[in-house]
Design an enzyme around this catalytic site. Structure first.
Site, mmCIF file in Angstrom:
data_model
loop_
_atom_site.group_PDB
_atom_site.id
_atom_site.type_symbol
_atom_site.label_atom_id
_atom_site.label_comp_id
_atom_site.label_asym_id
_atom_site.label_seq_id
_atom_site.Cartn_x
_atom_site.Cartn_y
_atom_site.Cartn_z
ATOM 1 N N LYS A 53 0.842 -1.207 0.000
ATOM 2 C CA LYS A 53 0.000 0.000 0.000
ATOM 3 C C LYS A 53 0.872 1.251 0.000
ATOM 4 O O LYS A 53 0.596 2.215 -0.709
ATOM 5 C CB LYS A 53 -0.931 -0.007 1.224
ATOM 6 C CG LYS A 53 -2.049 -1.027 1.112
ATOM 7 C CD LYS A 53 -2.791 -1.242 2.433
ATOM 8 C CE LYS A 53 -3.832 -2.347 2.269
ATOM 9 N NZ LYS A 53 -4.512 -2.701 3.537
ATOM 10 N N GLN A 97 -4.292 -1.070 9.705
ATOM 11 C CA GLN A 97 -4.186 -2.402 9.109
ATOM 12 C C GLN A 97 -4.752 -3.459 10.064
ATOM 13 O O GLN A 97 -4.382 -3.510 11.227
ATOM 14 C CB GLN A 97 -2.704 -2.697 8.788
ATOM 15 C CG GLN A 97 -2.471 -4.011 8.091
ATOM 16 C CD GLN A 97 -3.133 -4.092 6.708
ATOM 17 O OE1 GLN A 97 -3.065 -3.166 5.914
ATOM 18 N NE2 GLN A 97 -3.796 -5.200 6.446
ATOM 19 N N ASP A 120 -10.698 3.354 4.329
ATOM 20 C CA ASP A 120 -11.233 2.026 3.992
ATOM 21 C C ASP A 120 -12.741 2.053 3.722
ATOM 22 O O ASP A 120 -13.287 1.071 3.223
ATOM 23 C CB ASP A 120 -10.960 1.048 5.140
ATOM 24 C CG ASP A 120 -9.603 0.386 5.008
ATOM 25 O OD1 ASP A 120 -9.206 0.095 3.862
ATOM 26 O OD2 ASP A 120 -8.962 0.146 6.042
#
Ligand code: NAD
Length: 295
Positions: A53, A97, A120
């Site tokens: 990422k 995460q 997200d």
């Protein structure tokens, strides 16, 4: 002939577009989107995802603010960090995460991220907005994996309205938001799950199948009627024997070889949905940046 949906290529195109857009934003505002990436502990798979990422974000011109915390970090300490990032003006997106260590309640942490910085798209407010919005509003922060699937479906140039879509899996991160997105495209949507009966029959009636289960090659070739579009979200590691040696292999939730014989179009695993997820995370961060400039 069956069309192979090339997620790597579509994701690269999206990243190229984002890079151009971020270059323009930099010239206009003198600023670039900032993404805070928070990892707690050292789960190997998480480290791989965070690295991927970070690399992709930097390539398109997003500034990554890295916070790698010790495994022993308390829930309170992590909450304090999220609160700080919520206020930090150079941070437009916050990514925590998952999974978090067992002593930390993931939902409490995800809910503490400011909805405007929810890279997200998992915050209850954004989930609600996705459910209420009548069309796919460009300002919405939408969960990355299902949005990536939608981009791939739209790229086929078929009319989605009225199609029978079966989403297998009802998770908050894939199945449910996928169903919302397809509903907005005016598909007739069925969400199938572990308690669904006659799943084979349900799938045989589908024009679109999105499989997000986590069971290797569960969707068989004869579940897929001629002309169906198959999007395989599953990532499963299985052991296979190659030249007498046990090797790991990645497979999806769909028996690719058999399903491809009937499908109009299908995503491979790997190289299908996976690359789209990261590209859509960068898209959300850029949207959050643009939204912040308007305020
Ligand atoms: P999850 O475990 O949260 O949900 C799985 C869903 O599958 C559940 O809703 C369950 O009801 C359903 N299910 C389980 N057994 C079933 C059965 N026999 N028949 C029908 N439905 C059944 O999983 P998730 O987080 O949604 O992920 C699903 C898969 O997608 C996993 O393999 C995961 O690794 C993968 N994934 C890939 C990406 C990507 O970027 N490509 C992103 C997220 C998840």
């Amino acid at each position: 002939m069956t069309k192979l949906i090339n997620g790597k290529e579509i994701a690269q195109n999206l990243r190229n577009e984002l890079k151009k857009e971020i270059d323009n934003l930099r010239s206009k505002t003198g600023k670039v989107p900032g993404l805070a990436v928070v990892q707690v502990g050292n789960v190997a798979a998480s480290s791989v995802y965070v690295k991927a990422k970070t690399k992709s974000a930097e390539e398109v011109g997003i500034k990554v603010i890295d916070h790698h915390l010790k495994e022993e970090t308390s829930e309170k300490e992590l909450l304090q960090l999220v609160m700080k990032l919520n206020k930090q003006v150079n941070v437009n997106g916050i990514l925590v995460q998952l999974p978090l260590p067992n002593h930390i309640n993931e939902q409490i942490i995800l809910d503490s991220i400011h909805p405007d910085k929810d890279a997200d798209g998992f915050h209850p407010l954004n989930v609600g907005k996705l459910s209420i919005a009548s069309h796919n509003d460009e300002n919405l922060l939408i969960p990355c994996t299902p949005y990536g699937c939608l981009i791939m479906l739209k790229g086929l140039g078929i009319n989605l309205a009225g199609k029978n879509a079966v989403v297998i899996g009802r998770s908050n991160i894939v199945g449910k938001p996928m169903a919302q997105l397809l509903l907005k495209e005016s598909c007739t949507v069925i969400i199938a799950h572990s308690k669904t009966q006659n799943l084979q029959e349900v799938c045989q009636n589908a024009d679109i199948i999105v499989a997000a289960v986590g069971r290797p090659e569960m969707v068989k070739g004869n579940w897929v009627k001629n002309g169906t579009v198959v999007i395989d979200v599953g990532i499963n590691r299985i052991e296979v024997k190659i030249n007498g040696e046990n090797k790991n292999k990645l497979v999806g939730d769909v028996d690719f070889k058999e399903a491809a014989k009937n499908a109009f179009a299908i995503t491979p695993v790997p190289g299908g949905v996976g690359p789209m997820t990261i590209a859509c995370l960068l898209r959300n961060t850029t949207i959050a940046f643009k939204n912040a400039q308007k305020n």
